[in-house]
Design an enzyme around this catalytic site. Structure first.
Site, PDB file in Angstrom:
ATOM      1  N   ASN A  76      -1.980  -1.259  -5.765  1.00 36.43           N
ATOM      2  CA  ASN A  76      -3.410  -1.473  -5.925  1.00 36.43           C
ATOM      3  C   ASN A  76      -4.114  -0.368  -5.157  1.00 36.43           C
ATOM      4  O   ASN A  76      -3.850  -0.179  -3.969  1.00 36.43           O
ATOM      5  CB  ASN A  76      -3.809  -2.840  -5.373  1.00 36.43           C
ATOM      6  CG  ASN A  76      -3.112  -3.975  -6.111  1.00 36.43           C
ATOM      7  OD1 ASN A  76      -2.905  -3.900  -7.318  1.00 36.43           O
ATOM      8  ND2 ASN A  76      -2.725  -5.019  -5.385  1.00 36.43           N
ATOM      9  N   HIS A 133       0.686   1.007   0.099  1.00 38.06           N
ATOM     10  CA  HIS A 133       1.846   0.123  -0.028  1.00 38.06           C
ATOM     11  C   HIS A 133       2.191  -0.102  -1.490  1.00 38.06           C
ATOM     12  O   HIS A 133       1.305  -0.152  -2.342  1.00 38.06           O
ATOM     13  CB  HIS A 133       1.616  -1.226   0.664  1.00 38.06           C
ATOM     14  CG  HIS A 133       0.350  -1.924   0.269  1.00 38.06           C
ATOM     15  ND1 HIS A 133      -0.876  -1.564   0.777  1.00 38.06           N
ATOM     16  CD2 HIS A 133       0.118  -2.955  -0.572  1.00 38.06           C
ATOM     17  CE1 HIS A 133      -1.828  -2.353   0.270  1.00 38.06           C
ATOM     18  NE2 HIS A 133      -1.252  -3.200  -0.567  1.00 38.06           N
TER      19      HIS A 133
END
Ligand code: 5GP
Ligand code: ZN
Length: 114
Positions: free
Chosen positions: A87, A100
């Site tokens: 994201n 991440h």
């Protein structure tokens, strides 16, 4: 970075369920799993998001994908498959501003994502 949750997880100021670490990459279980297995794969170095990756991060990004391959094999996710999610930024739904990859496995994934 001082006020970053994931930097604090890397430095173990905040505890986490660690799956793997080396000098560049850290892997731990997501605190709010969205699948039977839900890992977070992060660089130890603070990079805000995928939109902040630069030329100097090329080797690190490669290592992150080698780690994903090795960890998913070790956990037995590789046979049935899994999903890697990043994201990026506000519209991408990023809530923690430290790069991440989510690695989700153990159930059938749907497409398109919400
Ligand atoms: P994002 O929405 O930024 O892509 O994902 C952030 C993820 O970090 C979420 O899935 C959330 O559950 C996870 N998370 C947030 N805080 C913590 C924490 O303190 N420990 C762990 N293990 N995961 C966290
Ligand atoms: Zn950070």
């Amino acid at each position: 970075m001082a006020d970053c949750i994931f930097c604090k997880i890397v430095s173990k100021q905040i505890p986490s369920e660690v799956v793997y670490e080396d000098d560049q990459v850290f892997v731990f279980h997501d605190i709010n799993p969205q699948a039977p297995t839900h890992l977070l794969v992060i660089p130890k170095e603070h990079i805000q998001s995928a939109a902040h990756v630069t030329e100097k991060d090329k080797e690190l990004l490669g290592q992150m994908f080698v780690v994903i391959k090795n960890v998913t094999e070790k956990l037995g996710l590789d046979k049935e498959g899994y999903r890697i999610v990043n994201n990026c930024g506000e519209l991408g739904g990023q809530q923690v501003d430290h790069l991440h990859f989510h690695v989700l496995g153990g159930r059938q994934m749907q497409w398109p994502p919400g």
